[in-house]
Design an enzyme around this catalytic site. Structure first.
Site, mmCIF file in Angstrom:
data_model
loop_
_atom_site.group_PDB
_atom_site.id
_atom_site.type_symbol
_atom_site.label_atom_id
_atom_site.label_comp_id
_atom_site.label_asym_id
_atom_site.label_seq_id
_atom_site.Cartn_x
_atom_site.Cartn_y
_atom_site.Cartn_z
ATOM 1 N N GLY A 48 -16.237 -81.294 -77.104
ATOM 2 C CA GLY A 48 -14.851 -80.876 -77.179
ATOM 3 C C GLY A 48 -13.819 -81.976 -77.215
ATOM 4 C CD GLU A 91 -23.905 -79.144 -75.161
ATOM 5 O OE1 GLU A 91 -24.959 -78.616 -74.780
ATOM 6 O OE2 GLU A 91 -22.890 -78.486 -75.485
ATOM 7 N NE ARG A 102 -12.243 -79.708 -88.855
ATOM 8 C CZ ARG A 102 -11.076 -80.069 -88.403
ATOM 9 N NH1 ARG A 102 -10.314 -80.884 -89.106
ATOM 10 N NH2 ARG A 102 -10.643 -79.666 -87.230
ATOM 11 C CE1 TYR A 152 -12.082 -73.432 -87.342
ATOM 12 C CE2 TYR A 152 -12.499 -75.358 -88.705
ATOM 13 C CZ TYR A 152 -12.960 -74.268 -87.999
ATOM 14 O OH TYR A 152 -14.304 -74.028 -87.951
ATOM 15 C CB CYS A 186 -10.268 -67.862 -107.627
ATOM 16 S SG CYS A 186 -10.912 -68.680 -109.080
ATOM 17 C CD GLU A 187 -10.648 -67.260 -101.143
ATOM 18 O OE1 GLU A 187 -9.751 -66.959 -100.327
ATOM 19 O OE2 GLU A 187 -11.791 -66.801 -101.108
ATOM 20 C CE1 TYR A 227 -18.524 -78.756 -85.670
ATOM 21 C CE2 TYR A 227 -16.797 -80.292 -85.011
ATOM 22 C CZ TYR A 227 -17.897 -79.532 -84.701
ATOM 23 O OH TYR A 227 -18.383 -79.528 -83.414
HETATM 24 N N1 LLP Z 1 -21.402 -77.913 -77.578
HETATM 25 C C1 LLP Z 1 -21.248 -76.630 -77.950
HETATM 26 C C2 LLP Z 1 -21.948 -75.572 -77.207
HETATM 27 C C3 LLP Z 1 -20.427 -76.323 -79.051
HETATM 28 O O1 LLP Z 1 -20.257 -75.053 -79.414
HETATM 29 C C4 LLP Z 1 -19.770 -77.362 -79.751
HETATM 30 C C5 LLP Z 1 -18.917 -77.078 -80.904
HETATM 31 C C6 LLP Z 1 -19.982 -78.691 -79.330
HETATM 32 C C7 LLP Z 1 -20.807 -78.915 -78.224
HETATM 33 C C8 LLP Z 1 -19.348 -79.857 -80.006
HETATM 34 O O2 LLP Z 1 -17.971 -79.818 -79.923
HETATM 35 P P1 LLP Z 1 -17.105 -81.091 -80.389
HETATM 36 O O3 LLP Z 1 -17.421 -82.236 -79.469
HETATM 37 O O4 LLP Z 1 -17.480 -81.409 -81.787
HETATM 38 O O5 LLP Z 1 -15.702 -80.621 -80.259
HETATM 39 N N2 LLP Z 1 -15.638 -76.268 -86.963
HETATM 40 C C9 LLP Z 1 -14.598 -76.551 -86.006
HETATM 41 C C10 LLP Z 1 -15.175 -76.953 -84.667
HETATM 42 C C11 LLP Z 1 -16.146 -75.938 -84.113
HETATM 43 C C12 LLP Z 1 -16.805 -76.381 -82.835
HETATM 44 C C13 LLP Z 1 -17.972 -75.536 -82.521
HETATM 45 N N3 LLP Z 1 -18.686 -75.908 -81.339
HETATM 46 C C14 LLP Z 1 -13.674 -77.612 -86.587
HETATM 47 O O6 LLP Z 1 -13.880 -78.058 -87.713
HETATM 48 O O7 LLP Z 1 -12.707 -77.977 -85.940
#
Ligand code: LLP
Length: 425
Positions: free
Chosen positions: A246, A280, A319, A323, A349-350, A378
């Site tokens: 996160g 993570e 993205r 978002y 086409c969007e 992502y």
């Molecule tokens: N752990 C779990 C259980 C998760 O669901 C996620 C991301 C992470 C770790 C890694 O999160 P990070 O460190 O990358 O923030 N597609 C979206 C982001 C979706 C995140 C999904 N889960 C975007 O492009 O912003």
């Protein structure tokens, strides 16, 4: 000359050309074409090591969230530096195996796991499952029983806090599908004897993504630690605390916490605790390590607005559409060319196929190139074949070397497995 407001030193201008580490990006584009993702090996590894270094006092298990970028070369580079993985599917498990990840550093989350996926992960000997519901717990126990294996489990709890990020990437509240509420989780821990093959000894949280400040993490961790205290007072041993990912990164004008700032908030909270810390991070490690290159086709002006049309679409990088994400857009060849205020759009086409709204971008010639920055996380991972478009190629650069690490999809790839049955001929 540098026009980059971006703090990522491995992507920089030398005279007028944008480089990735020691390689002129236009020289790669000449050979590989566009759309194209380019990753800096150095930025990737450096960001991983920033977390290792910041947390070294507790030697956490750092599980790169593979969903952010599952390119095999990216994964291998991280494994070479000691990373484990947070996986969420059988496909990700297979990729972890392909790059010879240390399975004792692999954790498996996701709100729905199939029997096959559970079986394969048990067979592979992963460290633990992050489990998100009671039915899932029962199912893993049943499968482990059939396989005569004991399995470690962490419960993903939902700490029910709202984190300040885009709603679609906010996961820590009970309005979302994720995790188990605290009361249910507590009763599972206390009654874990009913699961014969499970050793439920970990707690997992993940409150959302692109969180740039420490407070939401601190709130969630504190809440979880009181939960752990209460469990331990009842005789439960918590051996793993997985604080999820996160961590936010720089896209535009954020001032995201550094790994050290994050550690300086988290470490005091867990001081003296006996559990092993698991993390993570996905975006933090790979986000700034990638750029996405696209070719300008032409500009159109409808009298109200100008549109710069490029050869990449929302299928390549979703993205911004999904978002409202901001990615800085800069030319591969910096020139004195003036700027033009326009929407940068793809061919799909969007109406949502827009990379930037009313943005001042360099007014480059048709056929010249733009780079969208901080697209390592992502980006390719979420790309699709929408509009029967092959997915782009990916390149990795290390020093003065570079290589294609994922071929561009060709038409043959797009129709593989497609059939027209006799009754429609
Ligand atoms: N752990 C779990 C259980 C998760 O669901 C996620 C991301 C992470 C770790 C890694 O999160 P990070 O460190 O990358 O923030 N597609 C979206 C982001 C979706 C995140 C999904 N889960 C975007 O492009 O912003």
């Amino acid at each position: 000359m540098s026009m980059l407001s971006h703090p990522i030193h491995d992507f920089h201008y030398k005279q007028t050309d944008l480089y990735c580490e020691g390689v002129r990006i236009s020289s790669i584009v000449k050979k590989v074409g566009t759309p194209l993702y380019i990753y800096s090996h150095n930025t990737l590894v450096e960001h991983y090591l920033k977390i290792v270094e910041a947390f070294k006092a507790v030697d956490p298990i750092i599980c790169f969230a593979m969903k952010a970028n599952s390119n095999l070369a990216v994964l291998k580079a991280l494994v070479n530096n000691g990373a484990g993985f947070d996986i969420v599917s059988g496909g990700e498990l297979q990729k972890a195996r392909m790059v010879k990840a240390d399975m004792s550093r692999v954790v498996y989350a996701s709100v729905g796991k199939t029997d096959q996926e559970i079986m394969d992960a048990i067979k592979a000997g992963i460290l633990l499952f992050n489990v998100e519901s009671q039915p899932e717990l029962k199912n893993i126990d049943r499968i482990a029983g059939k396989m005569k294996k004991n399995v470690q489990v962490a419960l993903r709890i939902n700490p029910d806090i709202d984190s300040p990020t885009h709603d679609k990437i906010n996961t820590g509240s009970l309005k979302k599908k994720f995790g188990i509420d605290l009361a249910t989780a507590r009763s599972i821990f206390l009654n874990q004897k009913s699961y014969k093959r499970l050793h439920i000894n970990g707690i997992h949280i993940h409150i959302g993504s692109q969180i740039t400040k420490g407070e939401p993490f601190v709130t969630a961790i504190k809440k979880t630690l009181s939960f752990i205290d209460a469990l331990e007072a009842s005789g439960v041993k918590v051996e793993y605390f997985d604080i999820g990912g996160g961590l936010g990164i720089f896209y535009k004008d954020e001032n995201p916490q550094t790994a050290h700032e994050y550690a300086s908030k988290v470490l005091p909270l867990i001081k003296g605790r006996k559990f092993r810390l698991i993390m993570e991070p996905g975006r933090f490690i790979v986000g700034n390590a990638g750029v996405f290159v696209t070719k300008k086709l032409y500009t159109k002006d409808n009298g109200v607005k100008k549109f710069m049309i490029v050869d990449a679409g929302m299928n390549d990088l979703v993205r911004p559409s999904m978002y409202d994400a901001y990615h800085e857009i800069i030319p591969l060849k910096a020139s004195a060319a003036k700027k033009i205020t326009c929407d940068v759009v793809g061919p799909i086409c969007e109406s949502g196929d827009v990379f930037a709204h009313d943005r001042d971008v360099a007014d480059i010639q048709d056929g010249e190139y733009l780079a969208l920055l901080s697209t390592g996380a992502y980006g390719y991972a979420m790309s699709s074949n929408y509009n029967v478009r092959g997915r782009s190629a990916e390149v990795m650069v290390k020093g003065n070397k570079w290589a294609v690490v994922q071929d561009r999809e060709v038409f043959k790839d797009l129709i593989r497995g497609s059939h027209i049955p006799e009754f429609v001929t």
